[in-house]
Design a protein around this motif. Structure first.
Motif, mmCIF file in Angstrom:
data_model
loop_
_atom_site.group_PDB
_atom_site.id
_atom_site.type_symbol
_atom_site.label_atom_id
_atom_site.label_comp_id
_atom_site.label_asym_id
_atom_site.label_seq_id
_atom_site.Cartn_x
_atom_site.Cartn_y
_atom_site.Cartn_z
ATOM 1 N N THR A 85 0.840 -1.197 0.000
ATOM 2 C CA THR A 85 0.000 0.000 0.000
ATOM 3 C C THR A 85 0.879 1.251 0.000
ATOM 4 O O THR A 85 0.635 2.203 -0.743
ATOM 5 C CB THR A 85 -0.909 -0.003 1.251
ATOM 6 O OG1 THR A 85 -1.688 -1.189 1.229
ATOM 7 C CG2 THR A 85 -1.811 1.211 1.274
ATOM 8 N N MET A 86 1.905 1.221 0.859
ATOM 9 C CA MET A 86 2.825 2.367 0.927
ATOM 10 C C MET A 86 3.509 2.623 -0.399
ATOM 11 O O MET A 86 3.710 3.761 -0.801
ATOM 12 C CB MET A 86 3.940 2.076 1.939
ATOM 13 C CG MET A 86 3.658 2.525 3.324
ATOM 14 S SD MET A 86 5.050 2.059 4.383
ATOM 15 C CE MET A 86 6.197 3.399 4.077
ATOM 16 N N ALA A 131 -3.276 5.015 -6.411
ATOM 17 C CA ALA A 131 -4.264 4.626 -5.401
ATOM 18 C C ALA A 131 -3.955 3.201 -4.957
ATOM 19 O O ALA A 131 -3.721 2.335 -5.791
ATOM 20 C CB ALA A 131 -5.666 4.691 -5.979
ATOM 21 N N PRO A 132 -3.922 2.940 -3.644
ATOM 22 C CA PRO A 132 -3.647 1.580 -3.185
ATOM 23 C C PRO A 132 -4.763 0.629 -3.612
ATOM 24 O O PRO A 132 -5.913 1.046 -3.770
ATOM 25 C CB PRO A 132 -3.613 1.697 -1.663
ATOM 26 C CG PRO A 132 -3.858 3.110 -1.315
ATOM 27 C CD PRO A 132 -4.175 3.879 -2.554
ATOM 28 N N GLY A 133 -4.444 -0.643 -3.801
ATOM 29 C CA GLY A 133 -5.442 -1.649 -4.142
ATOM 30 C C GLY A 133 -6.282 -1.998 -2.920
ATOM 31 O O GLY A 133 -6.123 -1.393 -1.866
ATOM 32 N N PRO A 134 -7.147 -3.007 -3.074
ATOM 33 C CA PRO A 134 -8.053 -3.352 -1.965
ATOM 34 C C PRO A 134 -7.388 -4.218 -0.898
ATOM 35 O O PRO A 134 -8.056 -4.644 0.037
ATOM 36 C CB PRO A 134 -9.162 -4.130 -2.682
ATOM 37 C CG PRO A 134 -8.513 -4.740 -3.869
ATOM 38 C CD PRO A 134 -7.391 -3.826 -4.276
ATOM 39 N N GLU A 135 -6.058 -4.455 -1.001
ATOM 40 C CA GLU A 135 -5.403 -5.407 -0.090
ATOM 41 C C GLU A 135 -5.647 -5.094 1.381
ATOM 42 O O GLU A 135 -5.770 -5.992 2.212
ATOM 43 C CB GLU A 135 -3.879 -5.431 -0.264
ATOM 44 C CG GLU A 135 -3.318 -5.538 -1.645
ATOM 45 C CD GLU A 135 -3.241 -4.193 -2.342
ATOM 46 O OE1 GLU A 135 -3.642 -4.152 -3.508
ATOM 47 O OE2 GLU A 135 -2.806 -3.196 -1.738
ATOM 48 N N ALA A 136 -5.692 -3.776 1.700
ATOM 49 C CA ALA A 136 -5.749 -3.392 3.108
ATOM 50 C C ALA A 136 -7.026 -3.883 3.794
ATOM 51 O O ALA A 136 -7.084 -3.944 5.016
ATOM 52 C CB ALA A 136 -5.630 -1.879 3.233
#
Ligand SMILES: Cc1cc2nc3c(=O)[nH]c(=O)nc-3n(C[C@H](O)[C@H](O)[C@H](O)COP(=O)(O)OP(=O)(O)OC[C@H]3O[C@@H](n4cnc5c(N)ncnc54)[C@H](O)[C@@H]3O)c2cc1C
Ligand SMILES: Cc1cc2nc3c(=O)[nH]c(=O)nc-3n(C[C@H](O)[C@H](O)[C@H](O)COP(=O)(O)OP(=O)(O)OC[C@H]3O[C@@H](n4cnc5c(N)ncnc54)[C@H](O)[C@@H]3O)c2cc1C
Lengths: 410, 371
Positions: free
Chosen positions: A308-309, A317-322
């Motif tokens: 994400t970082m 934009a970060p993916g949905p992993e978080a």
């Protein structure tokens, strides 16, 4: 692929470290946790630390300068978080305000209100809480029933909120209520912020499974009895309450994140120096199997965060992993707590007279709450299935009905 | 912080994915299974043409001279396509051993031919139905002649050469053996995944050359296993993701009780669990890829973490993909079983989940680096 900071990031990290070193102590692993510590003391300590950070610009570093921030980038905010988490500093009582109420105020409050409320929130002078859940509306928060009736320039609020963390020491709260039960359930909601000292508000601490009521992280019942809120404290349009609430819940998911407490390193340390069945626990295959699983989970979450970082670093934009963080970490916390307690065998349940609960005991007792607060495991799995994987929504028994006609139970 | 592949590497991955799709995807896997072939010859030929067997081989030996990260992205696509080719044996295991431990002469003779496909390699470890250790190793070398038997050796029929783990006078050694030489006998062994082939290889005074140093063969072997674990883990992640995608697609299309089965929470939560497992595995693999490509001392920990996490993810996704497909999932016709079987074989190829968990905890005891 590398873990190195860019030169700018390294400089920033060094700055964080330098300030933290001269203002706080590094964490002491395996420290016992005394949940019954005095509330006033806890709040006072937290406020002092928050103010210190605020004065140095660290409190809400990603906020604009005019509200007490330093316009830090998302990545700088993460770097600060990583560094601060290594130190033994008071936390938690501002998390809801800063993580959820702040962003919603930033997005929906008037300029004047932002100047009035955001800096004291960042400074820790005023504490905020989140008044969403009700006895009949938790997972299904849009099913809430507390009423708002317009009266001139004011709204009159009646009803009850529940599970409101920190309501007992909060100065303000964000509130969703129903202004029209004849509309469909998501359409009849309106959003406000409210002064917790308003006449007609009663806060009753709820005794939690920890056996304490009105403790640091404790939750409350909050009753509204003809409470008057000026229309100027409405956030968003009349009927936009759900939209505004969703913004908040999205922030909540980012803010809640990793369940803190006994981790795989603590479990490893325990196993390395404790005997079990006449030999060190670490020599037991069943113990090793669990350590391996927890390490894979913890490490997987750590590097998910790094991914994400990395996206943020590149301005992507970060993916949905978080979305997996809370579900994995809260369950792991519960399992590790359980493991630590069981290591005491027949005496595992005993609490040390002087030092209080072990970190494993505290983890075990706190984890059930973490699996519920901020979206239950089941709701989070629904979210992953529906929003990330794109599976169909559950058929709904309440679709299209005016709110007042929706079936309800206990 | 840049825990991500570069644009070039992502491009390569994209190309690899398109390539396997275009070449027939799972129909190749089926063909090998149904016709009892050792591998897909045409597909292997095209992989050679693309130069992928030489990705890590330095340019001076005719390779592309790229890094491990390029290998990782291709591994993920091989895993997704369940490609029935000897890539893992020849590239992750054999080629890497030659690059790392081959003498200059061996490198000159062998590496260019690995690029062209004249040489295909494999790696022989197992001797019986249990995890091998330094002390149980029985296949032995005397002078340069190897005697003993290895089992479950992948791709040995197609392979021209093998790296063989043997007992030497000063301890374990890695030995290079020409499989067409005298004293080598190869026989096919039946296995659970018919899209991959495994063999018994018996050596009777077969001639060999030493790789690396005498006496440090076990450390070399462990290092090669650690490296390969990361690459296998990428294959496993590719397979998991594909099994999850299949399950998702079926859950959208199949109706029961008047609804898409994907609208039932039992199915949703199953798929969410699969997503969590794949995400954890993938992130662990990125860590593994970093450790591999940067030659970090954390490789043993990172490799075992990637490996365990990916093994768990693939096995979960493969079995629950069958479950999501109901009766269809239990048929030969549907592709679910291809993933189920590959997930099992991949989980065993470098040693079982239990043996990698053991390595993981040993590495944790030494490093304790999570913070
Ligand atoms: C420690 C703690 C702190 C909290 N702090 C706050 C706060 O500060 N402010 C606030 O507003 N709220 C707060 N909450 C409330 C929290 O958001 C709710 O408890 C939570 O959303 C669940 O709602 P509920 O308790 O009504 O349970 P319910 O919604 O009644 O759920 C009961 C069970 O049914 C399951 N369930 C419900 N719906 C579904 C579905 N569609 N599919 C599958 N399963 C389902 C749930 O997963 C759960 O297992 C807090 C809760 C806790 C435990
Ligand atoms: C080895 C074998 C032998 C068989 N022998 C016979 C036989 O002799 N005679 C015969 O008549 N049949 C037989 N069957 C068929 C068997 O009964 C069905 O396969 C089974 O009932 C599932 O139905 P399905 O295959 O249509 O899957 P589906 O019903 O399409 O199910 C697909 C997936 O969706 C899930 N699902 C479906 N509905 C729901 C729901 N409401 N809630 C949650 N999840 C749901 C299922 O659990 C499954 O995971 C056999 C099947 C097998 C595998």
């Amino acid at each position: 692929m590398d873990f190195n900071d860019t030169p700018d990031q390294a400089k920033f990290r060094a700055k964080c470290k330098e300030w933290l070193d001269s203002n706080a102590k590094l964490k002491d692993a395996g420290k016992r946790i005394n949940v019954e510590s005095n509330l006033e003391e806890l709040i006072a300590k937290a406020k002092v630390w928050q103010k210190k950070k605020y004065d140095a610009g660290w409190a809400m570093l990603h906020w604009p300068k005019e509200y007490g921030g330093i316009n830090a980038t998302p990545i700088e905010r993460i770097i600060w978080g990583q560094e601060e988490s290594k130190y033994d500093v008071p936390g938690s009582i501002f998390e809801i305000g800063l993580g959820m109420c702040g962003p919603v105020m930033m997005q929906y409050a008037s300029e004047e209100q932002k100047e009035r409320y955001l800096p004291p929130m960042a400074e820790g002078k005023e504490i905020w809480c989140q008044l969403f859940s009700e006895p009949s509306a938790g997972s299904d928060v849009a099913g809430l029933r507390s009423k708002a009736v317009k009266d001139g320039d004011e709204w009159v609020i009646n009803g009850q909120k529940v599970w409101t963390s920190g309501a007992h020491y909060s100065d303000y709260g964000i509130l969703v209520v129903r202004h029209d039960p004849d509309l469909e359930k998501h359409k009849g909601l309106t959003f406000f912020f409210v002064d917790m000292k308003s006449p007609g508000i009663t806060v009753k601490p709820i005794k939690q499974i920890t056996g304490t009521a009105g403790s640091g992280a404790g939750f409350n019942e909050v009753y509204f009895d003809d409470v008057r809120i000026p229309d100027s404290q409405r956030l968003g349009e009349i009927g936009d309450g759900w939209k505004v609430a969703i913004t908040t819940l999205m922030n909540e998911r980012l803010a809640v994140g990793d369940a803190k407490g006994a981790d795989v390193n603590e479990a490893l340390s325990l196993a390395k120096d404790k005997d079990d069945f006449g030999q060190l626990m670490i020599k037991n295959q069943a113990v090793r199997d669990k350590l391996a699983d927890w390490f894979c989970e913890a490490n997987g979450l750590k590097y998910t965060k790094f991914r994400t970082m990395s996206a943020l670093s590149k301005g992507e934009a970060p993916g949905p992993e978080a979305s997996i963080t809370k579900i994995v970490s809260a369950n792991k916390l519960q399992a590790i707590g359980n493991f630590g307690i069981d290591s005491g065998d027949m005496a595992g349940m005993l609490i040390d007279e002087e030092d209080g609960m072990s970190s494993f005991q505290a983890a075990w007792l706190g984890a059930p709450g973490l699996r519920i607060a901020g979206g239950t495991d089941e709701i989070l799995k629904n979210i992953i299935a529906e929003r990330v994987l794109g599976l169909p929504q559950d058929p709904r028994a309440d679709k299209g009905l005016p709110f007042k006609d929706i079936p309800s139970g206990k | 912080m840049n825990l991500d592949f570069s644009d070039d590497q992502k491009f390569l991955q994209d190309e690899a994915r398109k390539f396997f799709d275009k070449e027939g995807g799972l129909t190749n896997t089926r063909k090998v299974m149904d016709e009892s072939l050792s591998h897909d010859e045409a597909l292997w030929g095209k992989v050679l043409e693309l130069g992928w067997t030489g990705i890590r081989i330095p340019e001076e030996y005719g390779g592309l001279g790229l890094g491990h990260l390029e290998l990782c992205v291709i591994a993920e696509e091989i895993g997704r396509a369940l490609a029935p080719i000897p890539f893992s044996s020849s590239v992750y295991l054999f080629t890497e051993t030659i690059i790392k431990y081959g003498s200059e002469e061996i490198k000159k003779n062998v590496l260019p031919k690995l690029v062209t496909g004249e040489i295909v390699g494999t790696y022989a470890v197992a001797e019986d139905m249990s995890a091998i250790t330094e002390s149980t190793l029985s296949c032995a070398v005397e002078g340069d002649s190897v005697t003993g038997a290895k089992i479950a050796v992948p791709d040995a029929e197609l392979a021209t050469h093998a790296v063989v783990l043997v007992k030497g006078t000063k301890g374990p050694e890695l030995r290079l053996v020409d499989l067409n030489s005298d004293g080598v006998e190869i026989s096919l062994q039946k296995n659970l995944d018919k899209s991959r082939s495994f063999y018994k290889v018996a050596f009777n005074n077969a001639q060999s050359s030493l790789l690396g140093d005498q006496g440090s063969g076990w450390e070399s072997h462990v290092h090669i296993m650690d490296q390969a674990a990361v690459l296998f883990a990428f294959e496993q992640v590719g397979g998991s993701q594909q099994a999850l995608d299949m399950a998702k697609e079926y859950a959208m299309e199949r109706y029961a009780f008047g609804r898409q089965i994907g609208s039932y929470q039992a199915i949703k939560h199953k798929l969410a669990d699969m997503y969590v497992a794949v995400t954890l595995a993938k992130s662990n693999c990125y860590y593994g890829a970093w450790a591999l490509s940067s030659e970090s001392s954390e490789l043993p920990l990172a490799a075992a973490t990637s490996r365990v996490s990916a093994t768990k993810a693939f096995q979960l996704c493969a079995k629950e993909n069958i479950q999501t497909h109901g009766g269809n999932g239990f048929t030969w016709e549907y592709d679910c079983h291809l993933f189920y079987k590959r997930s099992k074989v991949l989980s065993l190829n470098l040693g079982s989940e239990a043996s990698w968990k053991e390595k993981l905890v040993s590495a944790m005891e030494k490093t304790n680096t999570l913070n």
